[in-house]
Design an enzyme around this catalytic site. Structure first.
Site, short mmCIF file in Angstrom:
data_model
loop_
_atom_site.label_atom_id
_atom_site.label_comp_id
_atom_site.label_asym_id
_atom_site.label_seq_id
_atom_site.Cartn_x
_atom_site.Cartn_y
_atom_site.Cartn_z
N TRP A 3 55.43 60.36 141.07
CA TRP A 3 56.19 61.58 140.84
C TRP A 3 57.03 61.87 142.09
CZ3 TRP A 3 56.45 63.66 136.20
CH2 TRP A 3 57.01 64.94 136.06
N ALA A 17 50.16 63.41 142.00
CA ALA A 17 49.22 63.81 143.07
C ALA A 17 47.82 64.08 142.53
CB ALA A 17 49.76 65.04 143.79
N VAL A 68 54.26 67.65 145.87
CA VAL A 68 54.10 68.68 144.85
C VAL A 68 55.04 69.83 145.23
CG1 VAL A 68 52.49 70.20 143.64
CG2 VAL A 68 51.67 68.03 144.60
N THR A 105 55.17 78.18 137.49
CA THR A 105 53.81 78.41 136.99
C THR A 105 52.80 78.14 138.10
OG1 THR A 105 53.45 76.14 136.26
CG2 THR A 105 54.57 77.62 134.70
N HIS A 152 50.68 75.84 138.09
CA HIS A 152 50.35 74.42 138.08
C HIS A 152 50.40 73.83 139.49
CE1 HIS A 152 49.88 70.46 136.33
NE2 HIS A 152 50.92 70.03 137.01
N ARG A 182 60.75 66.74 155.37
CA ARG A 182 59.50 66.14 155.84
C ARG A 182 59.36 64.67 155.45
NH1 ARG A 182 59.42 71.26 155.35
NH2 ARG A 182 58.09 72.59 156.62
#
Length: 157
Positions: free
Chosen positions: A23, A57, A82, A87, A89, A128
């Site tokens: 992802w 993740a 992530v 939401t 999530h 990052r």
């Protein structure tokens, strides 16, 4: 008083695992590149680095646990990204991944380095993953080297 600290050197002939999510591939691939490059710059033979890809993740701790259970690696580097959405999530995935990685580290007494970015915006992740804030993949690779060396030292006491 005795003192022990890990050094930035590879454990001789030891394997290092990188578990990376698929992802957010642009971000995660930059983290993987940073980790692999850093391990190589510090003497780890590329043939001793195993890259395992998982969907996201959330799945990283399961793969890390299987790798740790096999007992063939001196450290596991977890890499993912992530990004907060609309939401809750985000909290479930980021916190669950971090807690799972800590559990693997403690259960198997193996260095498991958390390089899973949990950020507010994609721009924060880019900063990052080779941007203004460096490359967190490279940073956790350094920590993996130090911790693997330290664990070997402590095992010989």
């Amino acid at each position: 008083m005795s003192e022990r600290t890990g050094a930035l050197r590879p454990v001789r002939s030891a394997r290092y695992a990188i578990v990376a999510s698929c992802w957010n591939p642009r971000i995660v691939d930059a983290l993987v590149d940073g980790a692999v490059r850093t391990l190589g710059e510090h003497g780890v033979d590329p043939g001793l680095i195993d890259l395992v890809r998982v969907p996201g993740a959330w799945e990283i701790p399961v793969a890390a646990a299987r790798i740790a259970a096999a007992g063939r690696h001196v450290a596991i580097i977890a890499l993912g990204c992530v990004v907060r959405g609309d939401t809750r999530h985000y909290e479930h995935v980021a916190d669950g991944c971090a807690n799972g990685l800590m559990r693997v580290a403690l259960d198997f007494r193996l260095p498991v380095l958390n390089g899973v970015l949990a950020v507010e915006r994609h721009a924060d992740a880019e900063a990052r993953a080779g941007g203004a804030h460096g490359n967190k993949g490279a940073e956790v690779a350094l920590a993996a080297l130090e911790m693997a060396d330290l664990v070997v030292q402590l095992a010989h006491e």
